[in-house]
Motif scaffolding. Structure first.
Motif, mmCIF file in Angstrom:
data_model
loop_
_atom_site.group_PDB
_atom_site.id
_atom_site.type_symbol
_atom_site.label_atom_id
_atom_site.label_comp_id
_atom_site.label_asym_id
_atom_site.label_seq_id
_atom_site.Cartn_x
_atom_site.Cartn_y
_atom_site.Cartn_z
ATOM 1 N N LYS A 283 9.331 7.787 -4.900
ATOM 2 C CA LYS A 283 9.956 8.269 -3.665
ATOM 3 C C LYS A 283 9.595 7.373 -2.481
ATOM 4 N N ARG A 284 8.313 7.037 -2.370
ATOM 5 C CA ARG A 284 7.893 6.197 -1.244
ATOM 6 C C ARG A 284 8.493 4.792 -1.357
ATOM 7 N N LEU A 285 8.561 4.294 -2.579
ATOM 8 C CA LEU A 285 9.143 2.973 -2.795
ATOM 9 C C LEU A 285 10.617 2.980 -2.393
ATOM 10 N N ALA A 286 11.323 4.033 -2.762
ATOM 11 C CA ALA A 286 12.745 4.135 -2.404
ATOM 12 C C ALA A 286 12.922 4.207 -0.890
ATOM 13 N N ASN A 287 12.053 4.952 -0.205
ATOM 14 C CA ASN A 287 12.155 5.053 1.255
ATOM 15 C C ASN A 287 11.896 3.701 1.922
ATOM 16 N N ALA A 288 10.893 2.968 1.407
ATOM 17 C CA ALA A 288 10.543 1.689 2.026
ATOM 18 C C ALA A 288 11.603 0.627 1.782
ATOM 19 N N LEU A 289 12.188 0.630 0.587
ATOM 20 C CA LEU A 289 13.143 -0.409 0.212
ATOM 21 C C LEU A 289 14.593 -0.037 0.519
ATOM 22 N N GLN A 290 14.812 1.180 1.013
ATOM 23 C CA GLN A 290 16.185 1.631 1.247
ATOM 24 C C GLN A 290 16.966 0.728 2.197
ATOM 25 N N PRO A 291 16.343 0.236 3.299
ATOM 26 C CA PRO A 291 17.133 -0.643 4.190
ATOM 27 C C PRO A 291 17.658 -1.879 3.475
ATOM 28 N N LEU A 292 16.830 -2.487 2.651
ATOM 29 C CA LEU A 292 17.279 -3.681 1.924
ATOM 30 C C LEU A 292 18.311 -3.325 0.869
ATOM 31 N N GLU A 293 18.122 -2.201 0.178
ATOM 32 C CA GLU A 293 19.077 -1.825 -0.857
ATOM 33 C C GLU A 293 20.451 -1.596 -0.255
ATOM 34 N N ASN B 231 10.957 -4.562 8.590
ATOM 35 C CA ASN B 231 10.704 -3.120 8.459
ATOM 36 C C ASN B 231 10.256 -2.758 7.053
ATOM 37 N N THR B 232 10.872 -3.389 6.062
ATOM 38 C CA THR B 232 10.465 -3.126 4.684
ATOM 39 C C THR B 232 9.035 -3.582 4.447
ATOM 40 N N ALA B 233 8.685 -4.749 4.956
ATOM 41 C CA ALA B 233 7.319 -5.256 4.786
ATOM 42 C C ALA B 233 6.301 -4.327 5.439
ATOM 43 N N GLU B 234 6.613 -3.848 6.622
ATOM 44 C CA GLU B 234 5.682 -2.953 7.302
ATOM 45 C C GLU B 234 5.587 -1.612 6.589
ATOM 46 N N ARG C 25 0.817 -1.228 0.000
ATOM 47 C CA ARG C 25 0.000 0.000 0.000
ATOM 48 C C ARG C 25 0.844 1.270 0.000
ATOM 49 N N LEU C 26 1.972 1.302 0.723
ATOM 50 C CA LEU C 26 2.875 2.454 0.731
ATOM 51 C C LEU C 26 2.177 3.745 1.135
ATOM 52 N N GLY C 27 1.179 3.638 1.983
ATOM 53 C CA GLY C 27 0.483 4.829 2.444
ATOM 54 C C GLY C 27 -0.556 5.360 1.482
ATOM 55 N N PHE C 28 -0.737 4.721 0.342
ATOM 56 C CA PHE C 28 -1.756 5.139 -0.616
ATOM 57 C C PHE C 28 -3.074 4.430 -0.308
ATOM 58 N N SER C 29 -4.138 4.967 -0.855
ATOM 59 C CA SER C 29 -5.359 4.175 -0.946
ATOM 60 C C SER C 29 -5.186 3.183 -2.088
#
Length: 989
Positions: A474-484, A504-507, A405-409
């Motif tokens: 941008k949101r995808l990059a923020n969420a996946l940054q720890p794994l990257e 953390n990435t999953a959440e 979802r990444l914070g979107f509807s």
């Protein structure tokens, strides 16, 4: 245990009552799980029982030890070891180590429950065994020496359960309870269970109830199952072997076992039991079948075969359909119960899905793999995205998952993901990592604004779509940054760090608009996953260190065995059981499915660690005892009121072998002159599901006839070939306006390479229209570098393609001065058009010539090809199958090219820029007479226009053999249903 509770409830008529204490003991020769609480022991009975190490903790610790042993083994043995070359080094990767750890844990449990001294393994290998067994025992020191030291006095859950059982047995002997104590359904002879049974049997009010003891088998055959002496050989595959072994361990003769009276005596049940006992008798006494078949009572055989049927389906699909129909009939019969029993999970899933289509949700005791749940698939997609370095296919799948979802509807995310996919992922993709996605999106937006991007779906994107795509990136990059960050590092990381980043990435990805990420872990799959990751992240667990690139496979190895039983309402009278869960159950109807050898029973495999002599020396049970356990379950289920035995003759087109048990039954019935025919035509009904309603009606090739006003009045010279070869493609593209999307995550291909080559040569011609530079090769390479940068922006692609183009540039430099001889100027990418009259009005033919050289002798029109083999292009052009160059000549003769007045065409030419062998080539058409070729092509086009200006002329879907080369890839083949008619219809016109 659940069935016993329900039986008490049924016996009480539904009234409330206090149940006795019911504790389940599930036991086979390899597995024991006892839920005996310490409260049952009373007092300080558990004081000497150390806590058990968790299964996950033990597997991680074993995996760490396997990896350490693997590294030490490779260093000690070196690369030149002959044995290492043959057997390899176990556990080379963390995923392999995790799988080996699970197998080692199983071996440990097996040895612990059988009271085998682990130290005895080091004395097992005599001189006659192969050398690799020495190495295997060296490897097994992981469990005999290293693991106990690492556990610090703690034992496995198997040890803990075994000690609980022994403590329970001791309590019963020292403090006999006043209430009755009954042990029912146990057929295991492992020492701990035997000790418990001995204690219960010795109580004044104790009883041991044995399941399915065969008291009709003659004494000679009973003794042959497990002889007292070493000769003759025992029969561990026999259904009664486990019970015989148990009674021998207890010192109880079979004759001393009393038969429980049936609530309602059934002659048919006794007759069925006798028939089954005969069919399953030991191999050494099967000659007694002759006595049975000659003396069998006809009425007794009729009773045994009543409601007993064998269904041999032609395929696995037919078997599943027939089983589903049987269960559905039971569901429609009030009060009746039924179950499918099979170890075949594919059959179970097929039947479950088919029943659910009829509104019957069935309880499957085996559960479903964690990966089949939405959360399991979501977590797997996350590590797949990281493992593939954030490539389009994995990212698109992740963005379309319902938990992302990444914070979107949901609607906002769908819109943003669609825009990102169209603009970036459905184009040749050159990005690397998360920054590459943003760069490719900006590049796509800029090219679209400048008109470079031509796909209509991208051009249709609105400003809000581009903004949504940027926000999503941008949101995808923020969420996946720890794994990257972790996957970009080449150093090893602690498993806790990797698992924490995964969580953390999953959440972050699963966080809905205005909500927290806690709901991600809801439900039975979420609860299991939360406990699993809590174990991985636990600071007290000695987890291995591994490179981030190894984490995806390591994680999958850990979760692969997990099966979760979904909660929720299921049908109260229908169930699907694995064989072990079916023991002691008594439905009205039972279907024993997948009775094929290798499936039920499974092959007797001694395992990877110990061969058969080693297992015997240690005192471990023979692998065939597992077959005996399965045979006991099978034979017991044959006592159900109505029984169906099913199998598939072929699975995935491969013939199968009937189960040995089914073959025995059929052989005995054949000796009796009987068959086990089904009561209803289940297989015929199953097959009828896919039957056609009437005779088959093969589909015809489509022949759409749109109104003339809708038909195109303008085409390019490159499209005319498609119009000749397959008019349906023109119908779909120009009339239906269906533009196929590029493949998802498309790699740089020949089409893009051709675009770059054309752009390079075009820039060269524009820079040097009349005078060549001194160093043609250097100038061409400079333009190639610019074209590669502009078209790809990827140093990787440039590095891959530049050498091929350099070889062509050298060839071009050597030959270009000869081509420019007598030429006043050379122009590139020249637009041209010509208007032809047709019955429905003017028709415009358009063209963009790659290169036209103007000289005193006339024009030379060139078409660049990046493929080799110009002879084929020449042949097809001269025969009218590829009219592009001749039609461009016709336009030139009419003065249709911008900036070039009407004048003769001196030559038509193909130039190959393959960069291979040869690096370049050129051929001329029609022996130097392009005017005649142009005239024929123009006349043919006029006829084609006139033909399609007739409303009765269809835009047919054709497959012509001579056009196979040009239409190897047809984007509209599925729409035209080509696969259904092309095998029988190849047209030549």
């Amino acid at each position: 245990t659940r069935a016993l509770q329900e039986a008490f409830l049924k016996a009480s008529g539904g009234a409330a009552l206090l149940l006795p204490k019911i504790r389940p003991i599930f036991a086979t020769s390899e597995d024991l799980t006892a839920f005996l609480s310490v409260d049952d022991l009373g007092g300080d009975g558990d004081a000497d029982i150390p806590p058990a190490v968790g299964d996950l903790e033990r597997q991680l610790l074993l995996a760490k030890l396997v990896l350490r042993w693997s590294e030490a083994d490779r260093g000690a043995r070196g690369r030149g070891s002959d044995i290492a070359a043959v057997v390899g080094t176990p556990g080379r990767t963390p995923a392999q180590a995790a799988r080996l750890a699970a197998e080692l844990a199983g071996l440990m449990d097996q040895m612990e429950i059988e009271d085998v001294d682990l130290g005895k393994m080091q004395t097992l290998v005599p001189g006659e065994f192969s050398a690799h067994w020495d190495r295997t025992l060296e490897f097994l020191k992981i469990v005999t020496e290293h693991l106990p030291a690492a556990l610090g006095g703690r034992g496995s859950k198997m040890q803990h359960d075994k000690r609980l059982i022994l403590a329970q047995a001791q309590r019963l002997q020292e403090k006999p309870p006043s209430a009755p104590v009954i042990v029912a359904g146990v057929m295991s002879s492992v020492p701990a269970v035997t000790e418990l049974l001995r204690a219960v049997a010795g109580l004044p009010n104790g009883a041991v109830v044995l399941p399915g003891l065969d008291q009709t088998l003659d004494q000679e055959s009973w003794d042959a199952i497990r002889p007292a002496a070493s000769e003759p050989a025992p029969h561990p595959e026999h259904p009664q072997y486990g019970l015989k072994k148990l009674l021998d361990a207890l010192g109880v003769p079979r004759a001393d076992v009393l038969a429980l009276p049936a609530p309602v005596p059934r002659a048919a049940q006794h007759a069925r039991a006798t028939l089954v006992s005969e069919a399953m008798r030991p191999v050494g006494t099967t000659q007694l079948w002759h006595r049975f078949t000659s003396s069998a009572d006809k009425r007794q055989i009729d009773d045994a075969l009543r409601d007993f049927a064998v269904l041999e389906a032609p395929s696995a699909e037919d078997e599943a359909e027939a089983v589903a129909l049987i269960l559905r009939e039971v569901a429609e019969t009030p009060g009746r119960t039924a179950a499918l029993v099979s170890p075949d999970r594919q059959l179970a899933r097929r039947v479950s899905v088919r029943l659910e289509a009829w509104g019957l949700r069935v309880d499957d005791s085996a559960g479903q793999p964690f990966a089949k749940f939405p959360l399991g698939a979501f977590l797997d997609l996350i590590v797949e995205v990281a493992a593939t370095h954030f490539q389009p296919i994995a990212l698109a799948a992740l963005l379309k998952h319902p938990l992302c979802r990444l914070g979107f509807s949901a609607a906002e995310l769908a819109r943003a993901a669609r825009a990102l996919e169209l603009a970036v992922f459905r184009a040749p993709y050159f990005g690397q990592g998360l920054d590459g996605i943003a760069a490719e999106l900006a590049r796509a937006e800029a090219e679209t604004k400048s008109g470079t991007r031509r796909h209509r779906a991208v051009r249709a994107l609105k400003r809000a779509d581009w903004q949504a795509a940027r926000d999503l990136t941008k949101r995808l990059a923020n969420a996946l940054q720890p794994l990257e960050t972790l996957f970009a590092s080449t150093s090893k990381a602690d498993l806790r760090v990797l698992a924490k980043a995964h969580v953390n990435t999953a959440e972050g990805l699963g966080r809905a608009s205005g909500a927290s990420g806690g709901s991600l872990w809801a439900g039975e799959a979420g609860e299991w996953a939360a406990k699993f990751f809590a174990g991985l992240i636990d600071a007290g667990i000695a987890a291995p260190e591994l490179a981030a690139a190894d984490y995806p496979d390591f994680y999958r190895s850990l979760v692969a065995p997990a099966a979760i039983r979904p909660r929720g309402p299921t049908h109260p009278r229908i169930a699907i059981w694995e064989p072990f869960e079916s023991r002691l159950q008594q439905p009205d109807v039972v279907v024993l499915g997948s009775l094929n050898e290798g499936t039920w029973p499974q092959a007797a495999d001694p395992g990877p660690w110990l061969n058969r002599p080693m297992r015997a020396a240690l005192g471990l049970p023979a692998p065939e005892e597992r077959i005996g356990d399965a045979a006991h379950i099978f034979a017991s289920l044959l006592g159900v009121e109505r029984v169906y035995l099913t199998r598939a003759a072929k699975i995935d087109g491969v013939p199968t072998v009937p189960s040995r048990w089914l073959l025995r039954l059929q052989a005995l019935l054949e000796g009796l002159g009987r068959t086990a025919a089904p009561d209803q035509p289940w297989l015929a009904w199953a097959h009828a599901r896919n039957a056609l309603d009437g005779p088959p009606r093969p589909v015809r090739a489509p022949q759409p006839r749109p109104p003339v006003v809708m038909r195109p009045r303008q085409l390019s010279v490159t499209t005319i070939e498609k119009w000749i070869a397959n008019p349906y493609a023109i119908f779909a593209e120009r009339i239906l306006e269906l533009a196929p999307l590029p493949a998802l995550g498309q790699k740089p291909d020949a089409a893009l390479r051709g675009q770059i080559v054309h752009e390079t040569l075009s820039r060269f011609a524009r820079k040097y229209p009349d005078k060549l530079p001194d160093d043609i090769c250097a100038a061409l390479l400079e333009f190639a570098e610019g074209a590669l940068t502009d078209c790809t922006g990827s140093p990787r692609v440039a590095a891959f393609w530049a050498p091929r183009f350099a070889r062509f540039a050298a060839w071009f430099a050597e030959t270009e001065r000869g081509r420019r001889a007598g030429i006043d100027k050379s122009v590139a990418e020249v637009d041209g058009a010509m208007v032809l009259e047709g019955p429905a009005g003017a028709f415009t033919l358009k063209a963009r010539a790659d290169r036209i050289d103007a000289g005193k002798a006339g024009l030379v029109i060139t078409d660049y090809k990046t493929a080799a083999g110009l002879a084929n292009f020449k042949r097809r052009a001269e025969q009218g199958e590829a009219p592009q160059l001749p039609l461009e000549a016709a336009i030139a003769l009419s003065g249709g090219f911008a900036g070039l007045p009407a004048q003769p065409v001196a030559a038509l030419r193909y130039i190959s820029a393959s960069g291979g062998e040869p690096a370049g080539d050129q051929v001329y058409l029609n022996g130097g007479d392009p005017a005649a070729l142009a005239a024929r092509a123009q006349e043919g086009l006029v006829r084609l226009i006139a033909r399609f200006d007739d409303a009765e002329t269809p835009y047919r879907a054709l497959r012509r053999a001579r056009f196979t080369f040009a239409y190897k890839y047809d984007a509209y083949a599925h729409l035209a249903r080509v696969a259904e008619w092309s095998a029988e219809t190849i047209e030549e016109e």
